[in-house]
Design a protein around this motif. Structure first.
Motif, PDB file in Angstrom:
ATOM      1  N   HIS A   7      -4.261  -3.085   6.859  1.00 54.37           N
ATOM      2  CA  HIS A   7      -4.250  -3.907   5.649  1.00 54.37           C
ATOM      3  C   HIS A   7      -5.635  -4.430   5.297  1.00 54.37           C
ATOM      4  CE1 HIS A   7      -3.988  -6.822   8.934  1.00 54.37           C
ATOM      5  NE2 HIS A   7      -4.395  -7.750   8.090  1.00 54.37           N
ATOM      6  N   HIS A  34      -2.767   5.953   4.655  1.00 55.47           N
ATOM      7  CA  HIS A  34      -2.525   4.694   3.948  1.00 55.47           C
ATOM      8  C   HIS A  34      -3.506   4.625   2.789  1.00 55.47           C
ATOM      9  CE1 HIS A  34       0.093   3.019   7.080  1.00 55.47           C
ATOM     10  NE2 HIS A  34      -0.754   3.498   7.956  1.00 55.47           N
ATOM     11  N   LEU A  35      -2.985   4.439   1.582  1.00 55.84           N
ATOM     12  CA  LEU A  35      -3.817   4.403   0.382  1.00 55.84           C
ATOM     13  C   LEU A  35      -3.726   3.035  -0.278  1.00 55.84           C
ATOM     14  CD1 LEU A  35      -2.802   7.850  -1.129  1.00 55.84           C
ATOM     15  CD2 LEU A  35      -5.064   7.269  -0.256  1.00 55.84           C
ATOM     16  N   PRO A  36      -4.850   2.526  -0.789  1.00 56.39           N
ATOM     17  CA  PRO A  36      -4.802   1.239  -1.482  1.00 56.39           C
ATOM     18  C   PRO A  36      -4.228   1.392  -2.874  1.00 56.39           C
ATOM     19  CG  PRO A  36      -7.002   2.165  -1.622  1.00 56.39           C
ATOM     20  CD  PRO A  36      -6.202   3.110  -0.755  1.00 56.39           C
ATOM     21  N   ARG A  43       0.845  -1.191   0.000  1.00 53.21           N
ATOM     22  CA  ARG A  43       0.000   0.000   0.000  1.00 53.21           C
ATOM     23  C   ARG A  43       0.884   1.246   0.000  1.00 53.21           C
ATOM     24  NH1 ARG A  43      -0.445  -2.287   5.130  1.00 53.21           N
ATOM     25  NH2 ARG A  43       0.544  -1.064   6.794  1.00 53.21           N
ATOM     26  N   VAL A  77      -3.041   4.912  -7.328  1.00 54.01           N
ATOM     27  CA  VAL A  77      -4.281   4.713  -6.585  1.00 54.01           C
ATOM     28  C   VAL A  77      -5.424   5.263  -7.407  1.00 54.01           C
ATOM     29  CG1 VAL A  77      -3.117   4.844  -4.364  1.00 54.01           C
ATOM     30  CG2 VAL A  77      -4.049   6.921  -5.399  1.00 54.01           C
ATOM     31  N   THR A  88      -7.175  -1.416   3.357  1.00 51.83           N
ATOM     32  CA  THR A  88      -6.593  -1.099   2.054  1.00 51.83           C
ATOM     33  C   THR A  88      -6.757  -2.238   1.059  1.00 51.83           C
ATOM     34  OG1 THR A  88      -4.408  -1.835   2.844  1.00 51.83           O
ATOM     35  CG2 THR A  88      -4.935   0.509   3.055  1.00 51.83           C
ATOM     36  N   ALA A 123      -9.025   3.816   2.028  1.00 53.74           N
ATOM     37  CA  ALA A 123      -7.881   4.521   2.598  1.00 53.74           C
ATOM     38  C   ALA A 123      -8.095   4.646   4.108  1.00 53.74           C
ATOM     39  CB  ALA A 123      -7.729   5.904   1.984  1.00 53.74           C
ATOM     40  N   SER A 144      -7.870  10.353  -1.967  1.00 57.20           N
ATOM     41  CA  SER A 144      -8.894  10.116  -0.956  1.00 57.20           C
ATOM     42  C   SER A 144     -10.086  11.001  -1.241  1.00 57.20           C
ATOM     43  CB  SER A 144      -8.353  10.428   0.443  1.00 57.20           C
ATOM     44  OG  SER A 144      -8.037  11.800   0.570  1.00 57.20           O
TER      45      SER A 144
END
Length: 245
Positions: free
Chosen positions: A165, A79-81, A56, A102, A168, A173, A234
């Motif tokens: 986790h 935290h971004l997927p 991520r 993303v 994500t 996010a 986001s």
């Protein structure tokens, strides 16, 4: 069955939402949480650092709120997927393959943490304000006068409360900040962090109906954070609160 608190008579859900719910919310504001300030607040942010960890993307931002009586700066960990179908990109010389992109917009979980952004993850790149060198203003960690508080807690020590986790991997996010940077659960909080930007300086110097710590912690979730896209990727309109058990 839904009833009116005034008459105790049954009412339809539609009537409750339209006529009863506003009064219930006002009662909680008046008797439990207090009234949050309505003055406009300026918001600025800068990107401190970004990278990739465990599949991520990570971004760390310095966020500054400017109110009528001062400023408050704190670090936001994002935290971004990864995108489910990222565009192919060539490797970066000396750095290997770049982090995958993303989506333009993703839903977001927002939440304050108790022990510091670094305690929510074992990622060694997460900045500890006041401890680690930082490429910009990271604000202050305000004390809450806990004699048994470890300063700072170990990295990942609160990771069980932040299974990032799981979010994500499902396309969400996660955004968090340390509550001791926004305001501690202590009478001194009125002279620190977010509250100090509005000029409330002492426990005894405020009206009974003014806000307290719980309202102050909730305020970023419904105030500056949702109306400002502090992290590309986001969505400021699709969000949920992340509550630590």
């Amino acid at each position: 069955m839904v009833v009116s608190p005034q008459s105790q008579d049954p009412v339809s859900p539609e009537v409750w939402r339209r006529e009863v719910r506003p009064g219930v919310l006002q009662s909680f504001e008046r008797e439990v949480y207090g009234r949050a300030p309505q003055e406009p607040v300026g918001l600025d942010w800068t990107l401190l650092e970004e990278g990739e960890v465990d599949g991520r993307q990570r971004r760390q931002l310095s966020v500054t709120l400017t109110g009528p009586a001062g400023r408050c700066t704190f670090v936001v960990l994002v935290h971004l997927p990864r995108s489910s179908a990222p565009a192919a990109k060539p490797p970066v010389p000396g750095k290997g393959a770049p982090a995958e992109s993303v989506p333009d917009r993703v839903p977001v979980f927002l939440g304050l943490n108790f022990d510091g952004n670094h305690a929510s993850t074992t990622d060694p790149e997460v900045i500890r304000p006041g401890v680690d060198p930082a490429p910009g203003d990271v604000g202050e960690v305000n004390g809450d006068d806990r004699d048994d508080a470890e300063a700072p807690p170990e990295r990942g020590s609160a990771g069980a409360a932040w299974p990032v986790h799981l979010a994500t991997e499902r396309g969400y996010a996660v955004i968090t900040a340390h509550y001791l940077q926004t305001g501690a659960d202590h009478p001194n909080t009125f002279a620190q962090g977010v509250m100090a930007t509005f000029g409330t300086s002492t426990m005894g110097g405020r009206d009974d109906g003014e806000w307290g710590s719980i309202s102050m912690w909730a305020w970023p979730h419904c105030g500056p954070a949702p109306r400002t896209n502090v992290s590309p990727g986001s969505s400021p309109t699709t969000r949920a609160a992340w509550a630590r058990p």
